[in-house]
Write an enzyme that holds these catalytic residues in place. Structure first.
Site, PDB file in Angstrom:
ATOM      1  N   GLU B 153       0.820  -1.211   0.000  1.00  0.00           N
ATOM      2  CA  GLU B 153       0.000   0.000   0.000  1.00  0.00           C
ATOM      3  C   GLU B 153       0.862   1.274   0.000  1.00  0.00           C
ATOM      4  O   GLU B 153       0.577   2.227  -0.714  1.00  0.00           O
ATOM      5  CB  GLU B 153      -0.951   0.014   1.202  1.00  0.00           C
ATOM      6  CG  GLU B 153      -2.193  -0.849   1.030  1.00  0.00           C
ATOM      7  CD  GLU B 153      -3.170  -0.304  -0.027  1.00  0.00           C
ATOM      8  OE1 GLU B 153      -3.063   0.871  -0.414  1.00  0.00           O
ATOM      9  OE2 GLU B 153      -4.027  -1.083  -0.471  1.00  0.00           O
ATOM     10  N   GLU B 156       2.463   1.638  -3.428  1.00  0.00           N
ATOM     11  CA  GLU B 156       1.483   2.039  -4.447  1.00  0.00           C
ATOM     12  C   GLU B 156       1.119   3.510  -4.329  1.00  0.00           C
ATOM     13  O   GLU B 156       1.063   4.236  -5.322  1.00  0.00           O
ATOM     14  CB  GLU B 156       0.195   1.210  -4.314  1.00  0.00           C
ATOM     15  CG  GLU B 156       0.257  -0.177  -4.913  1.00  0.00           C
ATOM     16  CD  GLU B 156      -1.025  -0.978  -4.688  1.00  0.00           C
ATOM     17  OE1 GLU B 156      -1.010  -2.176  -4.953  1.00  0.00           O
ATOM     18  OE2 GLU B 156      -2.039  -0.390  -4.223  1.00  0.00           O
ATOM     19  N   GLU B 157       0.855   3.948  -3.097  1.00  0.00           N
ATOM     20  CA  GLU B 157       0.347   5.316  -2.914  1.00  0.00           C
ATOM     21  C   GLU B 157       1.430   6.375  -3.009  1.00  0.00           C
ATOM     22  O   GLU B 157       1.185   7.485  -3.471  1.00  0.00           O
ATOM     23  CB  GLU B 157      -0.389   5.433  -1.572  1.00  0.00           C
ATOM     24  CG  GLU B 157      -1.689   4.639  -1.529  1.00  0.00           C
ATOM     25  CD  GLU B 157      -2.565   4.988  -0.330  1.00  0.00           C
ATOM     26  OE1 GLU B 157      -2.103   5.720   0.564  1.00  0.00           O
ATOM     27  OE2 GLU B 157      -3.715   4.513  -0.297  1.00  0.00           O
TER      28      GLU B 157
END
Lengths: 279, 279
Positions: B153, B156-157
């Protein structure tokens, strides 16, 4: 005079807008599948024109006659519970950002020690652990707090009342049940009663067992998890192991709090030091 | 000569026995619903005579034409994923002991601090937290470890590579998504890179932010959870807060380990003391 052929006059399915640019149809009354198909096609055309994104259709089980029609219209299943099925059609060409169905079962294991250092253990009537003395375990119900779930399980299986102390550890395991994963919270519980009354349907026997006896039944076949249970018990009893204990964080519309679980002892360390300094 | 009318000669659905005295039917090929109904009725009679318990029928979505027939035969939905529906009929008069469908979504929140004491924060493009600087959060995929989910996460962010340190806290909240509950694990992460590259579709902005600035944007409207994030960061940085860190416990058939998360520092306390004594 109104033109009878405008799309405003075509009958459509009852729908409510959701917060994410989509619509939700909750079917309740019986409907012929041909009538439903006509309404659904007209509604979908309208929603596409309006730039709607996700279209949800909830069908209670007594409307199972309509499932095939919804699927043929391009919907997929999103999730199901015993009495209903939820279907979803994501209209835009972009990737569907809708969260997947729930992925985890939450289970609890209860470590209940009496003041003789004995642990509350049970033997199950069925399953692969039959014949082995083990701690009470069980599944947390939907909408149930971990703290409440573990108190309920111990009471149901053994008749013993307990108070929640803290989470000593948790584990995560995959592919436990229909591809779903499991988080198991090992909970330290303080017994409030001591007389055992077993649940006849699931439990063969229950007793208070010295930790050494529990440890002695371990074999090389046993999961390492079982060994950690003993290590954690000893660490807790002998040298003040700190687990995670719950504090309320928010309250829902029904007035029930949510909880955050953390190492309260370590979080309060400085506060305690300050208090000491202020004395 | 065999009597052609014995039940042994009636065609039945292909089924395999499960470990709990039940049978599982996994339909694959297209079938006319009238043919299917006849086979299902014959099969159910046979299974009842045999004393079978749970009967499971798995229908891939291309066989949605058979859903109605299965429901009319007394089945309920058990669960569904996008491409299939699983139905269950519990034959005995006793209570159905079969575990319910998965009840929880597992989410992760990433606390990533650099050596200037700044925290990695993002602004989301959509949703109720839009405009607020917040930590990276996301849903753990089915079959994914918590440790892997939080690393994914953050990457990705924000484009930042991180290493998993420990779980500082977790929370449980109900009625988050279609009645399902959520467990959120707040994870301490160590950054391995520092240059931010945001994910354009979901993230408006990302930056390294001093903890004081993060704290300053809190309002009385904020959930208490957010305040705990700061308290936990400070406790971790300033006074050695111990969270739960993972150790492998078992290995599945694919060679992937399961993990148990606990207060490693406290569990090892005695061992460390012994080591010190032995020096």
């Amino acid at each position: 005079m109104m033109d009878q052929s405008t799309s405003e006059n075509v009958q459509r399915l009852p729908a409510t807008d959701d917060e994410f640019g989509g619509v939700v149809v909750e079917m309740k009354e019986h409907m012929d599948s041909d009538v439903f198909r006509t309404l659904l096609k007209a509604s979908m055309s309208q929603w596409k024109l309006q730039g709607k994104k996700g279209v949800w259709i909830k069908l209670p089980i007594h409307l199972s006659n309509l499932v095939d029609t919804v699927v043929k219209e391009g919907f997929e299943y999103h999730h199901a519970e015993p009495k209903y099925l939820m279907l979803l059609c994501w209209i835009p060409k972009t990737n569907n950002p809708i969260p997947a169905n729930a992925s985890h079962i939450v289970r609890v294991g209860a470590i209940v020690l009496n003041d003789k250092g004995e642990m509350l253990v049970v033997q199950e009537k069925m399953g692969i652990l039959r014949g082995l003395w083990k701690i009470s375990t069980g599944t947390v119900h939907q909408g149930e707090d971990i703290t409440a779930g573990v108190i309920r399980e111990v009471k149901e299986e053994t008749g013993i009342d307990t108070e929640f102390v803290e989470v000593l550890a948790f584990s995560q395991e995959h592919n436990v049940f229909f591809g779903k994963s499991e988080v198991l919270f090992l909970c330290m519980m303080c017994p409030l009663s001591f007389e055992i009354q077993i649940q006849e349907t699931e439990i063969e026997a229950a007793r208070w067992m010295p930790l050494e006896d529990y440890e002695a039944q371990l074999s090389v076949q046993e999961q390492v998890l079982r060994k950690y249970i003993i290590e954690l018990c000893k660490a807790k009893v002998e040298r003040g192991y700190s687990g995670f204990s719950p504090s309320p964080v928010t309250t829902d519309s029904n007035g029930n709090p949510s909880f955050i679980y953390f190492n309260k002892e370590d979080l309060n360390k400085k506060i305690l030091d300050n208090s000491v300094n202020q004395v």
